[in-house]
Design an enzyme around this catalytic site. Structure first.
Site, PDB file in Angstrom:
ATOM      1  N   CYS A 163     -37.057  -3.991  -0.148  1.00  0.00           N
ATOM      2  CA  CYS A 163     -36.776  -4.125  -1.569  1.00  0.00           C
ATOM      3  C   CYS A 163     -37.155  -2.523  -2.320  1.00  0.00           C
ATOM      4  O   CYS A 163     -36.573  -2.035  -3.747  1.00  0.00           O
ATOM      5  CB  CYS A 163     -36.222  -5.025  -1.919  1.00  0.00           C
ATOM      6  SG  CYS A 163     -37.533  -5.463  -2.895  1.00  0.00           S
ATOM      7  N   TYR A 172     -43.273 -15.502   3.515  1.00  0.00           N
ATOM      8  CA  TYR A 172     -42.060 -14.622   2.083  1.00  0.00           C
ATOM      9  C   TYR A 172     -40.676 -15.700   2.414  1.00  0.00           C
ATOM     10  O   TYR A 172     -39.764 -14.621   2.250  1.00  0.00           O
ATOM     11  CB  TYR A 172     -42.232 -13.362   1.525  1.00  0.00           C
ATOM     12  CG  TYR A 172     -43.226 -12.583   1.178  1.00  0.00           C
ATOM     13  CD1 TYR A 172     -43.475 -12.686  -0.091  1.00  0.00           C
ATOM     14  CD2 TYR A 172     -43.662 -12.015   1.662  1.00  0.00           C
ATOM     15  CE1 TYR A 172     -44.799 -12.222  -0.792  1.00  0.00           C
ATOM     16  CE2 TYR A 172     -45.164 -11.616   1.543  1.00  0.00           C
ATOM     17  CZ  TYR A 172     -45.505 -11.908  -0.111  1.00  0.00           C
ATOM     18  OH  TYR A 172     -46.806 -10.713  -0.347  1.00  0.00           O
ATOM     19  N   GLU A 193     -44.284 -19.685   2.003  1.00  0.00           N
ATOM     20  CA  GLU A 193     -43.608 -19.693   0.671  1.00  0.00           C
ATOM     21  C   GLU A 193     -43.945 -20.231   0.073  1.00  0.00           C
ATOM     22  O   GLU A 193     -44.765 -21.426  -0.125  1.00  0.00           O
ATOM     23  CB  GLU A 193     -41.630 -20.136   0.847  1.00  0.00           C
ATOM     24  CG  GLU A 193     -41.265 -20.193  -0.279  1.00  0.00           C
ATOM     25  CD  GLU A 193     -41.064 -18.735  -1.132  1.00  0.00           C
ATOM     26  OE1 GLU A 193     -41.561 -17.759  -2.003  1.00  0.00           O
ATOM     27  OE2 GLU A 193     -40.612 -17.952  -0.094  1.00  0.00           O
ATOM     28  N   ASP A 243     -41.518  -9.927   4.031  1.00  0.00           N
ATOM     29  CA  ASP A 243     -40.185  -9.453   3.235  1.00  0.00           C
ATOM     30  C   ASP A 243     -40.668 -10.372   1.979  1.00  0.00           C
ATOM     31  O   ASP A 243     -40.036 -10.587   0.632  1.00  0.00           O
ATOM     32  CB  ASP A 243     -39.190 -10.260   3.594  1.00  0.00           C
ATOM     33  CG  ASP A 243     -37.476  -9.465   2.507  1.00  0.00           C
ATOM     34  OD1 ASP A 243     -37.547  -8.810   1.765  1.00  0.00           O
ATOM     35  OD2 ASP A 243     -36.861 -10.567   2.763  1.00  0.00           O
TER      36      ASP A 243
END
EC number: 2.1.1.-
Length: 462
Positions: free
Chosen positions: A419, A323, A344, A392
Site C-alpha cells: 500500500c 500479516y 498475525e 501484505d
C-alpha cells in the site's frame, strides 16, 4: 540571494506573496509541483500544464506551499465537475483529475519509486487496474461529530486541521452508508445529543462509524461516546432499525481519552449481532467494528486474484501468509494449495481468522498469534517448507529482521502486496541483494479519487 540566472538578484518570497507559476508535475500525494527561482512549491488543486497565480502560504529553505488564486490555463486532464469540498478535506484529493489520468499517475508513482529507490527500470510496470464505476465504493465510513453553527454536524475535517466541514454526500462512500449517517445525525439532533468538543473535552458523541457488506447488504452502526451512560437508546434504536432494516448491529464504543484514535477499548452491543457478514472471492467473513477488512470489496477481489495469479500455485504448494489479519488473503489462497500458515500479532484478528476458516469449512489454513519472524523460525524447525511467502505489510513496509527471516525459509517466490510504493521499492531492493529477482509488477486502484495506490509484485528466487 542571487538567482541562478546570471547576475540577476531576486526578492526572497514571503507569506501572502502572489506569483505566476507553471505546474510541472504532481507530488506523490497529488499536489501540483511548481518551480520558481530555485524553490519547489506544492499546490493543492493544481495539475501539470496549468498556469496559475499562486499565493505563498509557507516558505522553507528550498521549498514551500501555496494555493491557487487564479487559473490562466487549465489542463485537459482536469475534472471540472468535482466538488472542491472533497479536495479541501482530502476525501478525494485526486478528484480534480480525470479517472483515466488518475490511473496513469498511479502507475508513474510505482515506476518512479522503483527507479529512484531500488534502481529498477528494466521491469515492466503494468497499467493500473481500475474500477468501472470509481465512485461510492467504500464499504466503511468513520466520520467525526462536532458542533458547527450551533448544531450537531457530521462531516470531515479540513486538511491539516480539526475544523469540521459539514458533509451529506461523501462522494466515495456507499450511498446507503451516507443515508444512514445523515439519518442518525438528524435523529440525534432531535434527541439533543451533545457533540464532542475537542478543546473543552466536553460533549457525548465523538464519531459515527458505519460498515456495510458489499454483497450481503448488512449494516453496522457504531456510536463512539465519551462515557458509558448515554441517551434514550431504545428509542434511537427503534427509529434507526425501522428506517434501515439492513442494520443488524448497533454498537457503542467508549473513548474517554484525549486522543486522535477513533476507538477506545470498550465495546457494547446495543442491538443485534457483534458482527456483520460479507463475502469475498466466494468466502464468507464475520466483520467486527475493529476488523481490518478492505474498504473496496470489488477491487480487493481483483487485488487478491492478481496475487493468486502471480503466485501460480498448485495443490502441492504451501503458503505462508504473513500479516494475515482476519484471513481474507490466506483463505482466498487455501482453495488452491496444500496448506496455508498465517501469522498475525493482533490476537483478536487471529481469532477472527480461525472463525472465518471454520465459517467456510476450510481445514487446511492455520493461524497463530505471534511475530512473523518467530513463527517462521518455529515452522522451519517443524520442517514446513513454503513455496510462496505472501506479505501484505502496513505502510511502513517490512523490517530487516522480517526480510532476513523470510529469506531463511527459502521460498521460491515472494508475493508482495503493497500500500506504499516507496517502502515496497526499499524492500524489493533488499530482497534483490539477498538473491531474489523482481519479475512482475501490477498496480491496482483500491482507492479511486485519492492518491493512494496498491500494488502486487512477484519476486522469484534466483
Amino acid at each position: 540571494m542571487v538567482s541562478p540566472r546570471k547576475g540577476k538578484r531576486i526578492r526572497m518570497l514571503k507569506k501572502n506573496d502572489i506569483i505566476q507559476v507553471a505546474i510541472s508535475d504532481l507530488s506523490h500525494e497529488g499536489a501540483g509541483v511548481a518551480k520558481h527561482d530555485g524553490f519547489v512549491f506544492f499546490v493543492d488543486n493544481a495539475l501539470p500544464e496549468e498556469v496559475i497565480d499562486m499565493r505563498v502560504l509557507k516558505v522553507n529553505k528550498n521549498s514551500g506551499f501555496g494555493k491557487v488564486e487564479a487559473y490562466h490555463y487549465l489542463s485537459s486532464a482536469r475534472n471540472a465537475d468535482v466538488n472542491l469540498t472533497y479536495l479541501r478535506t482530502g476525501i478525494a484529493d485526486l478528484g480534480h483529475l480525470t479517472y483515466e489520468d488518475q490511473l496513469t499517475f498511479k502507475k508513474k508513482q510505482v515506476q518512479d519509486s522503483l527507479y529512484k529507490i531500488a534502481g529498477i527500470s528494466d521491469v515492466t510496470v503494468e497499467s493500473t487496474i481500475g474500477m468501472t464505476e470509481p465512485l461510492a465504493y467504500r464499504n466503511k465510513a468513520q466520520v467525526p461529530v462536532r458542533r458547527v453553527n450551533g448544531q450537531l454536524e457530521t462531516g470531515f475535517f479540513r486538511k491539516h486541521s480539526h475544523d469540521l466541514i459539514p458533509i451529506s454526500d461523501y462522494y466515495i462512500q456507499d450511498k446507503e452508508i451516507d443515508r444512514l449517517i445523515n439519518f442518525t445525525r438528524d435523529l440525534l439532533r432531535r434527541f439533543d445529543i451533545k457533540p464532542y468538543d475537542e478543546t473543552e473535552q466536553t460533549g457525548l458523541l465523538r464519531n459515527i462509524v458505519v460498515r456495510r457488506g458489499h454483497y450481503s447488504g448488512e449494516m453496522m452502526l457504531v456510536l463512539v461516546t465519551t462515557r458509558p451512560k448515554v441517551f434514550r437508546v431504545d428509542q434511537v434504536i427503534e427509529k434507526i432499525v425501522e428506517a434501515f432494516p439492513a442494520v443488524v448491529s448497533i454498537i457503542q464504543n467508549i473513548n474517554d481519552k484525549n486522543t486522535n484514535a477513533i476507538f477506545g477499548k470498550d465495546f457494547k452491543t446495543l442491538y443485534g449481532k457483534d458482527t456483520i457478514t460479507d463475502s469475498m472471492l466466494g468466502n464468507n467473513y464475520a466483520i467486527s467494528a475493529q476488523s481490518f477488512y478492505q474498504v473496496n470489496t470489488v477491487m480487493a477481489e481483483k487485488l487478491y486474484q492478481t496475487a493468486i495469479a502471480f503466485s501460480d500455485l498448485s495443490k502441492d504448494d504451501i503458503v505462508i501468509d504473513a500479516y494475515s489479519g482476519i484471513g481474507t488473503i490466506g483463505l482466498s489462497f487455501a482453495k488452491t494449495v496444500k496448506a496455508v500458515y498465517g501469522v498475525e500479532v493482533i490476537e483478536a484478528a487471529v481469532r477472527d481468522a480461525q472463525q472465518n476458516a471454520a465459517l467456510n469449512g476450510i481445514t487446511n489454513a492455520y493461524f497463530v498469534a505471534d511475530t512473523a519472524e518467530h513463527a517462521m523460525a518455529t515452522w522451519a524447525k517443524d520442517g514446513i517448507k513454503p513455496s510462496v511467502i505472501l506479505v501484505d505489510p502496513p505502510r511502513k513496509g517490512l523490517t530487516e529482521s522480517f526480510i532476513q527471516a523470510s529469506v531463511a525459509m527459502g521460498p521460491q517466490k515472494i508475493t508482495y502486496v503493497s500500500c506504499n510504493p516507496a517502502t515496497m521499492a526499499r524492500d524489493i531492493k533488499r530482497y534483490q541483494e539477498l538473491g531474489y529477482k523482481l519479475a512482475k509488477v501490477q498496480p491496482v486502484d483500491l482507492f479511486p479519487q485519492t492518491h493512494h495506490v496498491e500494488c502486487v509484485v512477484l519476486l522469484i528466487k534466483e
